[in-house]
Motif scaffolding. Structure first.
Motif: not given
Length: 393
Positions: A221, A225, A344, A348, A357, A360, A364
């Protein structure tokens, strides 16, 4: 196992795994060049992971039957072909084919790790696994640095071409530098596959595997990302600059190299728990990426330290528990790794496109919490068995 053998196996791991993750720092330009929508570029990583999954089930168990030296060389040759096809792909579907072949043959990593475990006396198994597995870390993280730098000079295709040449050369070196490894073929391929399937009902194996799924989903993730927010406002970093974040991760992961020795001392369970707490904490710092690159770099160091410590501890525990079938055990364990990494990577990029973000980051952190919860729930039922198996290994 001599120092030269450890070094060659570590380099094999580095080159092979770098091929699977080479696209992460260049997802943006790679997707644009191949005509892909931004919310689907995560599949450039996920397809390789799915190919890896197939190789774990179909190819890695061969290490319990055949000469692992020949397997390592053969897999590296196929890996070189897959990377070359990706490098010259004119459209996305051709790239997907090359990436699938790359992932399929990159399971040479698990053949190398199982080979190291089989060659090691019990009291040095953790140490040797730590050294060889460090090659995986160098490939995953250091490969991003190299790929990003090459992309700045010759585009994303140049990175894949350089890896293809490296894999071909290394395949020839493996035939001359590694010791022969004659295997007992009496069990047969079908029997080995059935034995692999039965592992999924074993508490120690299943517990460590589920931890690996959430661990590498959290890992993926971030690393699949992070190129997207770093290339956007306010940072607008180039591919080479994005790749430099791999140095921070490399420092953290190599700092965990001693975790294998902690496992030799019987502390694999405790190391896993502490490292997973650190993993959860790392996401709190990584979440500050929107306004501080320094804090994000600190979070990356902690994240990769934690992931490597858990990964080495997992493999040490499992190869000690099942010393007569190390290839099948490592291959089965890495099924969880591959599924987690693919999940992941795909999740993401889709979340970033829709919610940025912060989404994401939440993904995570949530996956890291799931890994910690799995460790806590399974520890009571498996820790005694782990200590017994490791102590008798």
């Amino acid at each position: 196992m001599g120092r030269g053998t450890r070094l060659v196996l570590a380099v094999v791991c580095a080159v092979a795994v770098a091929g699977v993750y080479a696209g992460q720092p260049v997802l943006g330009p790679m997707g644009t060049d191949l005509g892909m929508a931004r919310d689907s570029v995560g599949w450039l990583v996920a397809v390789g992971q799915l190919g890896y999954l197939a190789g774990l089930v179909l190819l890695v168990p061969l290490g319990d039957l055949l000469d692992r030296r020949a397997l390592v060389a053969g897999h590296l040759g196929v890996l070189a072909v897959g990377l070359a096809v990706t490098a010259v792909a004119p459209v996305a579907w051709v790239a997907f084919g090359g990436l699938a072949v790359t992932g399929l043959s990159a399971v040479v990593v698990q053949t190398a790790v199982a080979y190291a475990a089989a060659l090691s006396p019990p009291h040095e198994r953790g140490r040797n696994l730590g050294v060889v597995t460090s090659g995986v870390v160098v490939g995953i993280l250091g490969g991003r640095v190299v790929t990003g730098a090459v992309a700045d000079l010759w585009g994303w295709r140049g990175g894949y071409l350089a890896l293809a040449v490296s894999a071909g050369v290394l395949g020839v070196l493996a035939l001359t530098a590694l010791p022969a490894d004659v295997r007992d073929r009496g069990r047969g391929y079908g029997r080995v596959l059935r034995s692999l399937g039965r592992l999924f009902g074993q508490p120690v194996f299943l517990g460590r595997g589920l931890i690996a799924f959430f661990l590498f989903a959290s890992f993926g993730a971030f690393w699949s990302g992070m190129a997207l927010p770093l290339a956007a406002e306010p940072w607008r970093l180039s591919e080479g600059q994005v790749g430099l974040f791999g140095l921070a991760g490399l420092a953290g992961a190599l700092g965990a190299a001693r975790s294998g020795r902690w496992g030799d001392a019987g502390h694999a369970g405790r190391v896993t728990g502490v490292a997973l707490v650190l993993l959860v904490g790392s996401w709190l710092v990584i979440g500050q990426l929107g306004w501080s690159l320094v804090l994000a770099a600190v979070g990356v160091i902690v994240l990769d330290f934690a992931v490597q410590a858990v990964h080495v501890s997992n493999q040490h525990t499992l190869t000690s528990a099942y010393p007569d079938r190390t290839s099948s055990t490592i291959g089965g364990y890495m099924v969880f790794y591959s599924l987690g990494s693919a999940f992941g990577a795909a999740a993401t990029t889709a979340l970033f496109d829709s919610a940025g973000w912060p989404a994401s980051t939440a993904l995570g952190a949530g996956l890291a919490l799931c890994a910690l919860a799995t460790w806590a729930l399974t520890r009571r039922t498996t820790s005694r068995r782990e200590r017994h198996l490791v102590g008798s290994g």
